[in-house]
Design a protein around this motif. Structure first.
Motif, short mmCIF file in Angstrom:
data_model
loop_
_atom_site.label_atom_id
_atom_site.label_comp_id
_atom_site.label_asym_id
_atom_site.label_seq_id
_atom_site.Cartn_x
_atom_site.Cartn_y
_atom_site.Cartn_z
N LYS A 1 0.83 -1.21 0.00
CA LYS A 1 0.00 0.00 0.00
C LYS A 1 0.87 1.26 0.00
O LYS A 1 0.63 2.19 -0.78
N ALA A 2 1.90 1.29 0.83
CA ALA A 2 2.80 2.44 0.90
C ALA A 2 3.60 2.58 -0.40
O ALA A 2 3.84 3.70 -0.88
N TRP A 3 3.99 1.45 -1.00
CA TRP A 3 4.74 1.45 -2.26
C TRP A 3 3.90 2.07 -3.37
O TRP A 3 4.38 2.92 -4.13
N GLU A 4 2.66 1.65 -3.47
CA GLU A 4 1.76 2.20 -4.49
C GLU A 4 1.55 3.70 -4.27
O GLU A 4 1.51 4.47 -5.24
N ALA A 5 1.43 4.12 -3.02
CA ALA A 5 1.25 5.55 -2.72
C ALA A 5 2.48 6.35 -3.14
O ALA A 5 2.37 7.44 -3.71
N GLU A 6 3.67 5.81 -2.88
CA GLU A 6 4.93 6.47 -3.28
C GLU A 6 5.00 6.60 -4.81
O GLU A 6 5.38 7.65 -5.33
N LYS A 7 4.66 5.53 -5.51
CA LYS A 7 4.70 5.57 -6.98
C LYS A 7 3.66 6.55 -7.52
O LYS A 7 3.92 7.24 -8.50
N ALA A 8 2.51 6.63 -6.87
CA ALA A 8 1.47 7.57 -7.30
C ALA A 8 1.93 9.02 -7.14
O ALA A 8 1.49 9.90 -7.87
N ARG A 9 2.85 9.27 -6.19
CA ARG A 9 3.41 10.61 -6.00
C ARG A 9 4.53 10.90 -6.99
O ARG A 9 5.15 11.95 -6.95
N GLY A 10 4.83 9.94 -7.87
CA GLY A 10 5.83 10.17 -8.91
C GLY A 10 7.20 9.59 -8.63
O GLY A 10 8.12 9.77 -9.42
N GLN B 1 11.82 1.18 -1.40
CA GLN B 1 12.70 1.40 -0.25
C GLN B 1 12.04 2.32 0.77
O GLN B 1 12.07 2.05 1.98
N ASN B 2 11.42 3.39 0.30
CA ASN B 2 10.72 4.32 1.20
C ASN B 2 9.57 3.63 1.92
O ASN B 2 9.35 3.83 3.11
N ALA B 3 8.83 2.81 1.18
CA ALA B 3 7.70 2.10 1.76
C ALA B 3 8.18 1.12 2.84
O ALA B 3 7.60 1.03 3.93
N MET B 4 9.26 0.39 2.55
CA MET B 4 9.80 -0.55 3.53
C MET B 4 10.25 0.18 4.79
O MET B 4 9.94 -0.25 5.91
N ASP B 5 10.96 1.29 4.60
CA ASP B 5 11.43 2.07 5.74
C ASP B 5 10.26 2.54 6.60
O ASP B 5 10.30 2.44 7.83
N SER B 6 9.23 3.04 5.94
CA SER B 6 8.07 3.55 6.66
C SER B 6 7.37 2.46 7.47
O SER B 6 7.05 2.66 8.64
N VAL B 7 7.14 1.32 6.85
CA VAL B 7 6.44 0.22 7.54
C VAL B 7 7.27 -0.32 8.69
O VAL B 7 6.75 -0.53 9.79
N ILE B 8 8.55 -0.54 8.45
CA ILE B 8 9.41 -1.06 9.53
C ILE B 8 9.48 -0.06 10.68
O ILE B 8 9.38 -0.44 11.85
N GLU B 9 9.63 1.21 10.36
CA GLU B 9 9.69 2.24 11.40
C GLU B 9 8.41 2.26 12.23
O GLU B 9 8.46 2.31 13.46
N THR B 10 7.27 2.19 11.57
CA THR B 10 5.99 2.18 12.28
C THR B 10 5.87 0.95 13.17
O THR B 10 5.44 1.04 14.32
N GLN B 11 6.26 -0.21 12.66
CA GLN B 11 6.18 -1.44 13.45
C GLN B 11 7.13 -1.41 14.65
O GLN B 11 6.78 -1.90 15.72
N CYS B 12 8.30 -0.84 14.45
CA CYS B 12 9.27 -0.79 15.55
C CYS B 12 8.84 0.16 16.65
O CYS B 12 9.34 0.08 17.77
N GLU B 13 7.91 1.07 16.35
CA GLU B 13 7.36 1.93 17.40
C GLU B 13 6.44 1.13 18.32
O GLU B 13 6.27 1.48 19.49
#
Length: 170
Positions: free
Chosen positions: A24-33, A41-53
């Motif tokens: 879902k985050a990957w598709e959102a990043e691609k939709a932003r261009g 990579q951005n999507a993975m970072d975001s999801v891992i960061e959220t989970q680690c919280e």
């Protein structure tokens, strides 16, 4: 894997359980261009960061989880020698099993999953033949298949001039 009595690493479980958030985050990043791989990579970072919280996930697991996720786009690349090198990657088997799981859910074309299954079972000339057939199949479907890039010669040595010694060797 569990039904087959095979082991399942915690990293693989994290990859499977968190994949839809990454997707879902990957598709959102691609939709932003953003281009595909930086977006992933951005999507993975975001999801891992959220989970680690919310829970402590050891880095040894998040590293392997990221590798499994980042290898998923490579399963689409079946038209050059990189496919054979891909088999030699340390986490190939985990990534492959994860791709099969995605295929069973309808997220990955079953033909792709079958191609990779077959590709692992053959050797040498048969692998080359499979790559060639896939390249021709895509070309006949109107898909532009990149050709091998010609290697440029020269580089720094040419810039210094042929036969000249560098200041360090004098």
């Amino acid at each position: 894997r569990v039904e087959a009595g095979k082991s399942v690493s915690p990293a693989y479980l994290f990859a499977a359980l968190l994949w839809h958030e990454v997707l879902k985050a990957w598709e959102a990043e691609k939709a932003r261009g953003e281009h595909s791989m930086p977006a992933l990579q951005n999507a993975m970072d975001s999801v891992i960061e959220t989970q680690c919280e919310n829970m402590a996930i050891p880095r040894r697991y998040t590293t392997i989880t990221r590798e499994i996720w980042s290898m998923q786009p490579r399963f689409d690349q079946r038209t050059n020698a990189a496919a054979e090198r891909f088999l030699g990657q340390e986490r190939f088997r985990a990534a492959y099993d994860f791709m099969l799981l995605r295929s069973q859910c309808g997220e990955v074309d079953a033909k792709i999953a079958k191609w990779w299954t077959d590709f692992q079972e053959v050797e040498g000339h048969d692998r080359e033949r499979m790559i060639r057939e896939e390249r021709e199949r895509l070309r006949s479907a109107g898909v532009v298949v990149p050709t091998k890039k010609k290697r440029r010669r020269g580089g720094k040595a040419k810039a210094r001039g042929e036969g000249e010694s560098s200041p360090q060797t004098e």
